[in-house]
Scaffold this active site. Structure first.
Site, PDB file in Angstrom:
ATOM      1  N   THR A 122     -19.202   1.953 -44.554  1.00  0.00           N
ATOM      2  CA  THR A 122     -20.293   2.505 -43.857  1.00  0.00           C
ATOM      3  C   THR A 122     -21.832   1.516 -43.612  1.00  0.00           C
ATOM      4  OG1 THR A 122     -21.182   3.879 -45.656  1.00  0.00           O
ATOM      5  CG2 THR A 122     -19.475   4.806 -44.526  1.00  0.00           C
ATOM      6  N   GLU A 140     -18.828   3.488 -49.185  1.00  0.00           N
ATOM      7  CA  GLU A 140     -19.853   4.298 -48.534  1.00  0.00           C
ATOM      8  C   GLU A 140     -21.346   3.305 -48.589  1.00  0.00           C
ATOM      9  OE1 GLU A 140     -21.368   6.367 -47.054  1.00  0.00           O
ATOM     10  OE2 GLU A 140     -20.141   8.261 -46.747  1.00  0.00           O
ATOM     11  N   HIS A 141     -22.312   4.092 -48.146  1.00  0.00           N
ATOM     12  CA  HIS A 141     -23.494   3.443 -48.125  1.00  0.00           C
ATOM     13  C   HIS A 141     -24.191   2.725 -49.308  1.00  0.00           C
ATOM     14  CE1 HIS A 141     -25.856   6.608 -50.065  1.00  0.00           C
ATOM     15  NE2 HIS A 141     -24.847   7.345 -49.474  1.00  0.00           N
ATOM     16  N   ASP A 142     -25.026   1.711 -49.060  1.00  0.00           N
ATOM     17  CA  ASP A 142     -25.853   1.206 -50.152  1.00  0.00           C
ATOM     18  C   ASP A 142     -24.830   0.548 -51.211  1.00  0.00           C
ATOM     19  OD1 ASP A 142     -28.416   1.635 -48.947  1.00  0.00           O
ATOM     20  OD2 ASP A 142     -27.824   3.728 -49.175  1.00  0.00           O
ATOM     21  N   ASN A 160     -24.103   3.993 -53.263  1.00  0.00           N
ATOM     22  CA  ASN A 160     -24.952   3.633 -54.451  1.00  0.00           C
ATOM     23  C   ASN A 160     -24.218   3.296 -55.599  1.00  0.00           C
ATOM     24  OD1 ASN A 160     -27.028   5.738 -53.147  1.00  0.00           O
ATOM     25  ND2 ASN A 160     -28.022   3.719 -53.220  1.00  0.00           N
TER      26      ASN A 160
END
Ligand code: UDP
Length: 219
Positions: A122, A140-142, A160
């Protein structure tokens, strides 16, 4: 471009799974199929699945500007050794990304990565060198993924999360989302067993298994 040779280093299970993706990618760039080869130090055959298998020294006889390698071997340590050998010998890297991979915003991928079919990355993700994400994995993000990290099929890496160099994440493992400013961290060289549900940090060199994932050894 037409005289360039594109190699997949490793002609075993992993490499044979990457070859069709590479073929598809190169077909759309009009590279002749016989310019796509395997390189292997212990070849079991001169031709595998219709592609020539070269030894490394044969591969080095190709003009340096025209030879490109992607290392398709699941063991990150072996990948690093081969990558270093390639660098010492002036061999450049290419990446293989399956056609249906989804990559969203602000994703930076290091050289030599392999993203298999149905992988999704993402947004706002950093990935180091020679990452392998096998089929149906997502990031996923970050997230921050280090060098020579390996995802077996179906890894769910939520947002994260930091995964340090040489970590191996087994098939179907789930990694819990970390927090902004306090990411969940998988340490350098850690092994996450297949199906593990990782809910807390994993120390460097550790192996964790189960749900919730628990430590079974530490180097
Ligand atoms: N290999 C190689 N040079 C090395 C280490 C491995 O050419 O320094 C080749 C090895 O001969 C084999 C492949 O890489 O063909 C690794 O196969 P394996 O089944 O162990 O791993 P996988 O394909 O499952 O990642």
């Amino acid at each position: 471009m037409s005289s360039d040779i594109f190699a997949i280093y490793g002609a075993s299970g992993c490499g044979r799974g990457v070859m069709p993706l590479a073929r598809e990618k190169l077909r759309s760039r009009h590279v002749p199929l016989d310019h796509l080869v395997f390189v292997d130090d212990h070849p079991v055959s001169g031709v595998i699945n219709g592609h020539r298998v070269l030894g490394f020294s044969d591969f080095l006889s190709i003009d340096a500007a025209q030879r490109h390698v992607v290392i398709a071997i699941a063991d990150g340590g072996v990948r690093e050794n081969i990558a270093q050998k390639c660098i010492r010998n002036g061999v450049g890297f290419w990446s293989v990304v399956a056609d249906n991979v989804v990559v969203m915003d602000d994703v930076v991928l290091g050289e030599g990565c392999i993203l298999s079919p149905f992988v999704t990355l993402t947004s706002n993700i950093r990935v180091g060198r020679h990452f392998q994400a096998n089929i149906n994995s997502y990031v996923e993000h970050d997230c921050f993924i280090g060098d020579f990290v390996t995802f077996a099929p179906g890894v769910k890496c939520n947002g994260n999360v930091v995964i340090e160099d040489h970590a191996y994440v087994g098939a179907g493992a789930v990694i819990k989302q970390g927090k902004v400013g306090k990411p969940l961290r998988i340490g350098k060289g850690a092994i996450v067993g297949m199906g593990a549900v990782v809910t807390r940090d994993v120390p460097a060199g550790a192996t964790v298994v189960g749900n919730p994932a628990r430590l079974i050894n530490r180097k």
